[in-house]
Write an enzyme that holds these catalytic residues in place. Sequence first.
Site, short mmCIF file in Angstrom:
data_model
loop_
_atom_site.label_atom_id
_atom_site.label_comp_id
_atom_site.label_asym_id
_atom_site.label_seq_id
_atom_site.Cartn_x
_atom_site.Cartn_y
_atom_site.Cartn_z
N SER A 143 0.95 -0.65 0.41
CA SER A 143 -0.41 0.15 0.32
C SER A 143 0.72 1.45 0.09
O SER A 143 2.56 1.24 0.40
CB SER A 143 -0.70 -0.27 1.11
OG SER A 143 -1.33 1.33 1.44
N TYR A 156 -2.18 -1.52 10.40
CA TYR A 156 -2.46 -1.46 8.85
C TYR A 156 -0.85 -0.93 8.30
O TYR A 156 -0.01 -1.56 8.08
CB TYR A 156 -3.08 -0.42 8.52
CG TYR A 156 -3.35 -0.68 6.72
CD1 TYR A 156 -4.44 -2.00 6.07
CD2 TYR A 156 -3.02 0.48 6.01
CE1 TYR A 156 -4.48 -1.84 5.06
CE2 TYR A 156 -3.53 -0.02 4.44
CZ TYR A 156 -4.03 -1.34 3.97
OH TYR A 156 -4.35 -1.15 2.63
P1 NAD Z 1 -11.36 -6.75 -0.27
O1 NAD Z 1 -11.90 -5.95 1.46
O2 NAD Z 1 -12.28 -6.21 -1.37
O3 NAD Z 1 -10.69 -7.70 -0.08
C1 NAD Z 1 -9.27 -7.92 0.37
C2 NAD Z 1 -9.82 -9.66 0.74
O4 NAD Z 1 -9.29 -10.40 1.32
C3 NAD Z 1 -11.45 -10.27 0.74
O5 NAD Z 1 -11.01 -10.96 -0.48
C4 NAD Z 1 -11.40 -11.03 1.99
O6 NAD Z 1 -12.57 -11.55 1.42
C5 NAD Z 1 -10.06 -11.24 2.24
N1 NAD Z 1 -9.97 -11.64 3.64
C6 NAD Z 1 -9.83 -11.13 4.76
N2 NAD Z 1 -10.09 -11.66 5.86
C7 NAD Z 1 -9.52 -12.68 5.26
C8 NAD Z 1 -9.03 -14.16 5.98
N3 NAD Z 1 -8.84 -13.81 7.09
N4 NAD Z 1 -8.74 -14.79 5.04
C9 NAD Z 1 -8.47 -14.43 3.94
N5 NAD Z 1 -8.89 -13.76 3.30
C10 NAD Z 1 -9.10 -13.09 3.56
O7 NAD Z 1 -10.44 -4.66 -0.20
P2 NAD Z 1 -9.25 -4.65 -1.48
O8 NAD Z 1 -9.53 -2.74 -1.59
O9 NAD Z 1 -9.78 -5.20 -2.69
O10 NAD Z 1 -8.35 -5.22 -0.51
C11 NAD Z 1 -7.36 -5.88 -0.77
C12 NAD Z 1 -5.59 -6.05 -0.85
O11 NAD Z 1 -5.26 -4.41 -0.67
C13 NAD Z 1 -5.52 -5.12 1.21
O12 NAD Z 1 -4.05 -6.03 1.33
C14 NAD Z 1 -5.28 -3.68 1.32
O13 NAD Z 1 -4.59 -3.38 1.92
C15 NAD Z 1 -4.18 -3.60 -0.04
N6 NAD Z 1 -4.88 -1.95 -0.54
C16 NAD Z 1 -6.09 -1.27 -1.16
C17 NAD Z 1 -6.92 -0.42 -0.71
C18 NAD Z 1 -7.73 0.46 -1.36
O14 NAD Z 1 -8.17 1.86 -1.90
N7 NAD Z 1 -9.01 -0.50 -2.43
C19 NAD Z 1 -5.32 0.72 -0.92
C20 NAD Z 1 -4.12 -0.21 -1.19
C21 NAD Z 1 -3.75 -1.49 0.08
#
Ligand code: NAD
Length: 261
Positions: A143, A156
């Site tokens: 991130s 985080y």
């Molecule tokens: P999201 O909530 O849509 O996806 C998260 C995924 O992780 C989901 O599929 C969920 O089911 C899964 N998950 C959660 N807990 C779990 C567990 N215990 N075991 C297995 N799977 C689990 O969120 P996202 O925004 O797609 O985030 C995905 C990644 O990207 C994360 O690591 C997040 O930190 C990172 N990220 C997101 C953003 C953003 O703006 N959306 C920005 C930077 C980084």
Amino acid sequence: MALKGKTAVVTGSNSGIGLGTARELARAGANVVLNSFTDRAEDHALAAALGAEFGVRAAYIKADMSQGGECRALVTQAAALMGSCDILVNNAGIQHVAPLESFPVDKWDAILAINLTSAFHTTAAALPVMRKAGWGRVVNIASAHGLTASPYKSAYVAAKHGIVGLTKVTALETAQEPITANAICPGYVLTPLVEAQIPDQMKTHGMSREDVVRNVMLERQPSKQFATVEQIGSTTVFLCSPAAEQITGTAISVDGGWTAL
Ligand code: NAD
């Protein structure tokens, strides 16, 4: 079909960036293993639909990324089912926001386990499989918070800085092999979860959708545009391409200029 015959395991991929990344890998010809902690018919249907859409093998394997044993089992089960685990995308992640002195200990533990320790376990399980195959790519979804900080996001930010460090160690330990490890550092990405927050924010701030996006959500993103899941997925596909063979141990920002500020 540059990745035909390769198998990609994407943790946390039944929604958001993980699903978007699995789709781009499948579009590039890879077989894909989707994962989350649930085991619903719709999770398996998602994999079947993705496989049919792109003409690749696709499966869904339930594994809770907060449990080390399940992280390792995901990789071994995927390799047994698909024949290999060539591309590992450590994407599963959760968030909690609270001041440090009142940050709930269970939330700290869960964020560190899911956002950081899971990648240690999956990578440890995947490297021997990649070595045997003679090729491997580890892509860790970190991130902008792997490179910068914000208040109230102690767990985080610590986990995301940690995964950038883990990426470097993985790269050094595989540097003389045909294996690379890199982190992608997204800024704000438009996922269904983020999209769902917009109406509430419009109400809270008494602002239009455009103003909420520009001045509240994308306050720190100079481009004033969200990154997309397709862009994150395509960056992963690039890291699996021959052009990226000498790219290892890096943290690639896809953040509209956030970390340039
Ligand atoms: P999201 O909530 O849509 O996806 C998260 C995924 O992780 C989901 O599929 C969920 O089911 C899964 N998950 C959660 N807990 C779990 C567990 N215990 N075991 C297995 N799977 C689990 O969120 P996202 O925004 O797609 O985030 C995905 C990644 O990207 C994360 O690591 C997040 O930190 C990172 N990220 C997101 C953003 C953003 O703006 N959306 C920005 C930077 C980084």
